[in-house]
Write a protein that holds these residues in place. Sequence first.
Motif, PDB file in Angstrom:
ATOM      1  N   HIS A  67      21.307  11.161 -10.443  1.00 41.57           N
ATOM      2  CA  HIS A  67      21.789  12.240  -9.576  1.00 41.57           C
ATOM      3  C   HIS A  67      20.829  13.437  -9.589  1.00 41.57           C
ATOM      4  N   GLN A  68      20.270  13.733 -10.753  1.00 40.91           N
ATOM      5  CA  GLN A  68      19.372  14.872 -10.875  1.00 40.91           C
ATOM      6  C   GLN A  68      17.990  14.605 -10.278  1.00 40.91           C
ATOM      7  N   CYS A  69      17.482  13.387 -10.458  1.00 42.89           N
ATOM      8  CA  CYS A  69      16.114  13.073 -10.032  1.00 42.89           C
ATOM      9  C   CYS A  69      16.011  12.631  -8.575  1.00 42.89           C
ATOM     10  N   CYS A  70      17.100  12.090  -8.048  1.00 45.13           N
ATOM     11  CA  CYS A  70      17.055  11.486  -6.711  1.00 45.13           C
ATOM     12  C   CYS A  70      18.058  12.198  -5.801  1.00 45.13           C
ATOM     13  N   PRO A  71      17.644  13.254  -5.124  1.00 43.64           N
ATOM     14  CA  PRO A  71      18.579  14.062  -4.322  1.00 43.64           C
ATOM     15  C   PRO A  71      19.189  13.323  -3.143  1.00 43.64           C
ATOM     16  N   ASP A  72      18.556  12.231  -2.691  1.00 41.06           N
ATOM     17  CA  ASP A  72      19.074  11.488  -1.538  1.00 41.06           C
ATOM     18  C   ASP A  72      19.829  10.227  -1.942  1.00 41.06           C
ATOM     19  N   PHE A  73      20.158  10.101  -3.211  1.00 38.14           N
ATOM     20  CA  PHE A  73      20.824   8.891  -3.697  1.00 38.14           C
ATOM     21  C   PHE A  73      22.272   8.834  -3.197  1.00 38.14           C
ATOM     22  N   LEU A  74      22.588   7.779  -2.433  1.00 37.63           N
ATOM     23  CA  LEU A  74      23.909   7.689  -1.805  1.00 37.63           C
ATOM     24  C   LEU A  74      24.548   6.314  -1.919  1.00 37.63           C
ATOM     25  N   LYS A 121      17.241   6.022  -2.753  1.00 38.14           N
ATOM     26  CA  LYS A 121      18.503   6.268  -2.053  1.00 38.14           C
ATOM     27  C   LYS A 121      19.620   5.357  -2.529  1.00 38.14           C
ATOM     28  N   GLY A 122      19.264   4.265  -3.208  1.00 38.52           N
ATOM     29  CA  GLY A 122      20.298   3.351  -3.668  1.00 38.52           C
ATOM     30  C   GLY A 122      19.744   2.353  -4.656  1.00 38.52           C
ATOM     31  N   MET A 123      20.653   1.712  -5.396  1.00 35.46           N
ATOM     32  CA  MET A 123      20.241   0.685  -6.349  1.00 35.46           C
ATOM     33  C   MET A 123      21.410  -0.237  -6.641  1.00 35.46           C
ATOM     34  N   ALA A 124      21.064  -1.433  -7.100  1.00 34.54           N
ATOM     35  CA  ALA A 124      22.050  -2.407  -7.568  1.00 34.54           C
ATOM     36  C   ALA A 124      21.695  -2.739  -9.000  1.00 34.54           C
ATOM     37  N   VAL A 125      22.619  -2.474  -9.931  1.00 34.66           N
ATOM     38  CA  VAL A 125      22.314  -2.635 -11.353  1.00 34.66           C
ATOM     39  C   VAL A 125      23.474  -3.294 -12.083  1.00 34.66           C
ATOM     40  N   ALA A 176       7.838   1.551 -10.277  1.00 35.18           N
ATOM     41  CA  ALA A 176       7.881   3.015 -10.262  1.00 35.18           C
ATOM     42  C   ALA A 176       6.477   3.611 -10.203  1.00 35.18           C
ATOM     43  N   GLU A 177       5.522   2.942 -10.859  1.00 32.70           N
ATOM     44  CA  GLU A 177       4.136   3.418 -10.854  1.00 32.70           C
ATOM     45  C   GLU A 177       3.442   3.141  -9.527  1.00 32.70           C
ATOM     46  N   ARG A 178       3.640   1.927  -9.000  1.00 34.96           N
ATOM     47  CA  ARG A 178       2.888   1.503  -7.824  1.00 34.96           C
ATOM     48  C   ARG A 178       3.596   1.788  -6.507  1.00 34.96           C
ATOM     49  N   SER A 179       4.902   1.956  -6.556  1.00 33.61           N
ATOM     50  CA  SER A 179       5.664   2.196  -5.321  1.00 33.61           C
ATOM     51  C   SER A 179       6.599   3.387  -5.498  1.00 33.61           C
ATOM     52  N   PRO A 180       6.040   4.582  -5.666  1.00 33.44           N
ATOM     53  CA  PRO A 180       6.876   5.767  -5.924  1.00 33.44           C
ATOM     54  C   PRO A 180       7.776   6.148  -4.752  1.00 33.44           C
ATOM     55  N   ASN A 181       7.496   5.598  -3.564  1.00 33.83           N
ATOM     56  CA  ASN A 181       8.334   5.902  -2.399  1.00 33.83           C
ATOM     57  C   ASN A 181       9.465   4.893  -2.221  1.00 33.83           C
ATOM     58  N   LEU A 182       9.687   4.064  -3.225  1.00 35.16           N
ATOM     59  CA  LEU A 182      10.748   3.061  -3.169  1.00 35.16           C
ATOM     60  C   LEU A 182      12.094   3.733  -2.936  1.00 35.16           C
ATOM     61  N   GLN A 183      12.867   3.182  -1.997  1.00 40.28           N
ATOM     62  CA  GLN A 183      14.161   3.759  -1.663  1.00 40.28           C
ATOM     63  C   GLN A 183      15.336   2.951  -2.223  1.00 40.28           C
ATOM     64  N   TYR A 184      15.094   1.676  -2.542  1.00 35.73           N
ATOM     65  CA  TYR A 184      16.190   0.846  -3.045  1.00 35.73           C
ATOM     66  C   TYR A 184      15.617  -0.272  -3.916  1.00 35.73           C
ATOM     67  N   PHE A 185      16.294  -0.552  -5.022  1.00 42.54           N
ATOM     68  CA  PHE A 185      15.935  -1.722  -5.818  1.00 42.54           C
ATOM     69  C   PHE A 185      17.207  -2.395  -6.332  1.00 42.54           C
ATOM     70  N   SER A 186      17.092  -3.714  -6.514  1.00 41.52           N
ATOM     71  CA  SER A 186      18.175  -4.497  -7.107  1.00 41.52           C
ATOM     72  C   SER A 186      17.663  -5.063  -8.416  1.00 41.52           C
ATOM     73  N   PHE A 187      18.362  -4.729  -9.505  1.00 39.96           N
ATOM     74  CA  PHE A 187      17.942  -5.124 -10.858  1.00 39.96           C
ATOM     75  C   PHE A 187      19.182  -5.653 -11.584  1.00 39.96           C
ATOM     76  N   ASP A 227       0.825  -1.218   0.000  1.00 41.98           N
ATOM     77  CA  ASP A 227       0.000   0.000   0.000  1.00 41.98           C
ATOM     78  C   ASP A 227       0.859   1.269   0.000  1.00 41.98           C
ATOM     79  N   GLY A 228       1.864   1.293  -0.876  1.00 39.56           N
ATOM     80  CA  GLY A 228       2.707   2.482  -1.004  1.00 39.56           C
ATOM     81  C   GLY A 228       3.844   2.575  -0.025  1.00 39.56           C
ATOM     82  N   ARG A 229       4.000   1.572   0.854  1.00 43.04           N
ATOM     83  CA  ARG A 229       5.043   1.635   1.881  1.00 43.04           C
ATOM     84  C   ARG A 229       6.260   0.778   1.545  1.00 43.04           C
ATOM     85  N   MET A 230       6.288   0.184   0.369  1.00 46.66           N
ATOM     86  CA  MET A 230       7.438  -0.627  -0.009  1.00 46.66           C
ATOM     87  C   MET A 230       8.677   0.256  -0.123  1.00 46.66           C
ATOM     88  N   GLU A 231       9.742  -0.133   0.571  1.00 46.27           N
ATOM     89  CA  GLU A 231      10.972   0.659   0.585  1.00 46.27           C
ATOM     90  C   GLU A 231      12.097   0.022  -0.229  1.00 46.27           C
TER      91      GLU A 231
END
Length: 297
Positions: free
Chosen positions: A167-174, A149-153, A117-128, A96-100
């Motif tokens: 970098h431009q779209c995600c100001p908290d990406f670390l 905030k992070g990703m694995a690609v 991206a459509e269903r979980s816009p508050n996502l903070q990390y994904f591994s792809f 319900d939108g709380r997936m991180e």
Amino acid sequence: MASPPVRPWGELQHDLLVAIMSRVGTPDLLSGGAPHACSAWWAAARDPFAWRRVDLRDWTALTSARRAAGTRATSTSVSVQDALAGVLEVAATRADGRMEAVLLPEFADEDHILFLAERSPNLQYFSFPTTCMTYDQFCKAIGKLQSLKGMAVDESLINYDALHHVHQCCPDFLELKVFALYVDEYMASIICDSLPRLKKLEIPNSDMSCAAIIKFLDCLEELEYMDISGYETSAISSTVLHKASRLKVFIWNSKFELGEFKDCSNCGEHSINPLEPCKCIMDHKVMDWLAGPSQAS
């Protein structure tokens, strides 16, 4: 002395049960094993906070559990891509939108990322970890994940334009993790130039040059955590260790015993096996042999 009365697990506070369910693992949550123990567990397993982190990397375990539970989505007539889409639909609905964070299996494609991206816009990390993603679709998904905030690609997405868009779209990406076979100074420069504020960098099981490691350590001034464990060849020198001493965490153990590294007297690099000469020594010996016997002075 009488033993204290035993209280049923179902009488635990809801918040505690949710915390337990969040650690049960996605396969068990989806198969209905633990949640079917009692009504309290069932309610906790469907609490959105139990779905903040969804780990789908072990697809075999997931499909085996669902097949054992008689879930239709694992039918042989359904492709793995469609089955994954169905699982993500269930996870996104329950979260319900709380997936991180979501960790996808290796066969995931760009449609799955776009769905998240459509269903979980508050996502903070994904591994792809796959190559099934075009630049345009990647940018489209990233544009909707401003809380990322992070990703694995995969290394196929390591280019300046794609990372600069992050970098431009995600100001908290670390945080960045890269699945790569080989990392040279050029790739390191792309990461440093496009994501200068990285605090955590993971590139495990990769053949990495010493120049690339030094590039990361010199240019990523805010870096605190670096994991380059499992590399195939040694690129760790005293210079690297000195520069890495500023980090809070530096994981660099290779697939070989650290005690087996030995400096080559010819090139200054490490050789893996001290009983065998460095490759550069072998090259010199081959060239000397091709040149024929030396002339006596």
